[in-house]
Scaffold this motif. Sequence first.
Motif, PDB file in Angstrom:
ATOM      1  N   ARG A  52      48.309  39.594  34.601  1.00 22.25           N
ATOM      2  CA  ARG A  52      47.397  40.736  34.437  1.00 22.25           C
ATOM      3  C   ARG A  52      46.331  40.740  35.530  1.00 22.25           C
ATOM      4  N   VAL A  53      45.819  39.557  35.851  1.00 19.79           N
ATOM      5  CA  VAL A  53      44.813  39.461  36.919  1.00 19.79           C
ATOM      6  C   VAL A  53      45.415  39.952  38.235  1.00 19.79           C
ATOM      7  N   GLY A  58      45.830  44.264  42.369  1.00 22.74           N
ATOM      8  CA  GLY A  58      46.650  45.191  43.126  1.00 22.74           C
ATOM      9  C   GLY A  58      46.378  46.650  42.847  1.00 22.74           C
ATOM     10  N   GLU A  59      45.818  46.951  41.672  1.00 24.50           N
ATOM     11  CA  GLU A  59      45.728  48.346  41.241  1.00 24.50           C
ATOM     12  C   GLU A  59      44.327  48.866  40.945  1.00 24.50           C
ATOM     13  N   ASP A  60      43.356  48.013  40.759  1.00 24.52           N
ATOM     14  CA  ASP A  60      42.056  48.444  40.252  1.00 24.52           C
ATOM     15  C   ASP A  60      40.953  48.137  41.275  1.00 24.52           C
ATOM     16  N   LYS A  61      40.470  49.167  41.934  1.00 26.25           N
ATOM     17  CA  LYS A  61      39.481  49.003  43.011  1.00 26.25           C
ATOM     18  C   LYS A  61      38.181  48.368  42.496  1.00 26.25           C
ATOM     19  N   ALA A  62      37.687  48.792  41.349  1.00 21.83           N
ATOM     20  CA  ALA A  62      36.443  48.228  40.815  1.00 21.83           C
ATOM     21  C   ALA A  62      36.601  46.731  40.566  1.00 21.83           C
ATOM     22  N   VAL A  65      36.672  44.799  43.952  1.00 20.85           N
ATOM     23  CA  VAL A  65      35.330  44.645  44.523  1.00 20.85           C
ATOM     24  C   VAL A  65      34.561  43.539  43.806  1.00 20.85           C
ATOM     25  N   ALA A  66      34.605  43.540  42.484  1.00 21.25           N
ATOM     26  CA  ALA A  66      33.881  42.527  41.710  1.00 21.25           C
ATOM     27  C   ALA A  66      34.452  41.134  41.964  1.00 21.25           C
ATOM     28  N   HIS A  67      35.766  41.027  42.000  1.00 24.36           N
ATOM     29  CA  HIS A  67      36.435  39.742  42.243  1.00 24.36           C
ATOM     30  C   HIS A  67      36.067  39.211  43.627  1.00 24.36           C
ATOM     31  N   GLU A  68      36.124  40.082  44.619  1.00 26.33           N
ATOM     32  CA  GLU A  68      35.773  39.690  45.985  1.00 26.33           C
ATOM     33  C   GLU A  68      34.315  39.236  46.071  1.00 26.33           C
TER      34      GLU A  68
END
Length: 79
Positions: A52-53, A58-62, A65-68
């Motif tokens: 899921r992560v 791969g699919e969720d821009k928000a 950004v938060a992960h980065e």
Amino acid sequence: MTKALVPQDGRLAPRNRDENGLLPDQVHYLTELSKSLDSGEAAANAGITRRRVRRWLGEDKAFQVAHEGIMSGAMEAAK
């Protein structure tokens, strides 16, 4: 007769995003990730799969950004 829209993950409950565009499961995972910086451990502690992560990345821009932000912050702190 119209079909109800169902999110791709099969959940029936509404998926409300927070002010940063994140889902509750994503916030929980990111909180755990910020504690351990270990994706597998964070996923397990948040009760989600690593698959899921990867899908979110791969699919969720928000989420991307938060992960980065968390990972780059950890890299800066390590310097």
